[in-house]
Design a protein around this motif. Sequence first.
Motif, short mmCIF file in Angstrom:
data_model
loop_
_atom_site.label_atom_id
_atom_site.label_comp_id
_atom_site.label_asym_id
_atom_site.label_seq_id
_atom_site.Cartn_x
_atom_site.Cartn_y
_atom_site.Cartn_z
N UNK A 11 0.82 -1.21 0.00
CA UNK A 11 0.00 0.00 0.00
C UNK A 11 0.86 1.26 0.00
N UNK A 12 2.13 1.13 0.39
CA UNK A 12 3.02 2.29 0.46
C UNK A 12 4.41 1.93 -0.05
N UNK A 13 5.04 2.92 -0.64
CA UNK A 13 6.38 2.74 -1.22
C UNK A 13 7.33 3.79 -0.67
N UNK A 61 0.87 1.37 6.06
CA UNK A 61 1.58 2.65 6.10
C UNK A 61 2.68 2.61 7.16
N UNK A 62 3.92 2.90 6.79
CA UNK A 62 5.02 2.82 7.76
C UNK A 62 5.11 4.07 8.62
N UNK A 67 11.49 4.98 10.00
CA UNK A 67 12.26 4.53 8.84
C UNK A 67 13.42 5.47 8.58
N UNK A 68 13.17 6.76 8.66
CA UNK A 68 14.25 7.73 8.45
C UNK A 68 15.37 7.55 9.49
N UNK A 69 14.99 7.24 10.71
CA UNK A 69 15.98 7.04 11.76
C UNK A 69 16.84 5.81 11.45
N UNK A 70 16.22 4.75 10.96
CA UNK A 70 16.98 3.56 10.57
C UNK A 70 17.96 3.87 9.45
#
Length: 300
Positions: A11-13, A61-62, A67-70
């Motif tokens: 559902x999200x990319x 939806x993430x 994700x940015x922190x990873x």
Amino acid sequence: MLEGLHPVSPTHLMRLETSERAARRVADIVSETFDPAETAVAAFEAPDGKIWLVEVFFREQPDEANVRELVRAAAGDPVAACLTFHAIESKDWVRTSLDGLKPVQSGRFTVFGSHDRDKVALNAIPIEIEAALAFGTGHHGTTLGCLNAIDRLAKRGRAFRPLDVGTGTGVLAIAAALRHRVPVLASDIDAISVIAARENAVINKARAYAQVIHAAGLKDARFRRGAPYDLVLANILPRPLVGLATDLVRLVAPGGTVVLSGIIPPHANLVISAYRDRGLHLVSRQLIEGWVTLTMQRGR
């Protein structure tokens, strides 16, 4: 998209353009952090050869901040700042899964979409794959490595009982069935993948050979009923490959061959060690597009 992961209904990319080194770091940390049944990760060189792309498909939806922190931890602030997130629909993935994909040659196999039926050589073993929501179009290094192994092993002798674990679109099961003309048991944890694999088996006139079941892991009694297998294919990820090692090796016939892929080079020795500890020895190690395919054999 990365073949070798459990399929999802994305559902999200998340998308990133960066250097090869950063792309591999980001793909590695994302694939190791998120459940492979919920995400699909790909890192590949752009057609112009100047940059690398990372694409991560999410079932839900993430948490973008997470994700940015990873990514920041793996590749630094500048790379994390370049991440983009997009909402997608299933119908978009179905349409784009084959757009622009050309036939792929691997040994005697040619993997192609329906739009390229007229481009397959007469002496090839054709495999028509409509990817839809499952993984495995033949365009990724993991699938190519497994197809190469299937073709190479077939030249040495016929396999009579193949097993394909994590079949995705069914491309490897279909390849083994068409190459050896024997029944193949294929499984996947994802119901959409099972449907896609069954449909692809029908398209390729392999339905009589390919039995595709919905199963997580290898505990299902249907695996034991078909054992022992003289050829086992598992194109997934290092973590599940290691986790499945004990159950998988128990299903392998004496002298049987196991083909493992979905492995980046830093994790190859971990997978080799897990299977070597259970009685297999390494026959070959092939690197294609940054992905390792291992061929291992059980002692007689």
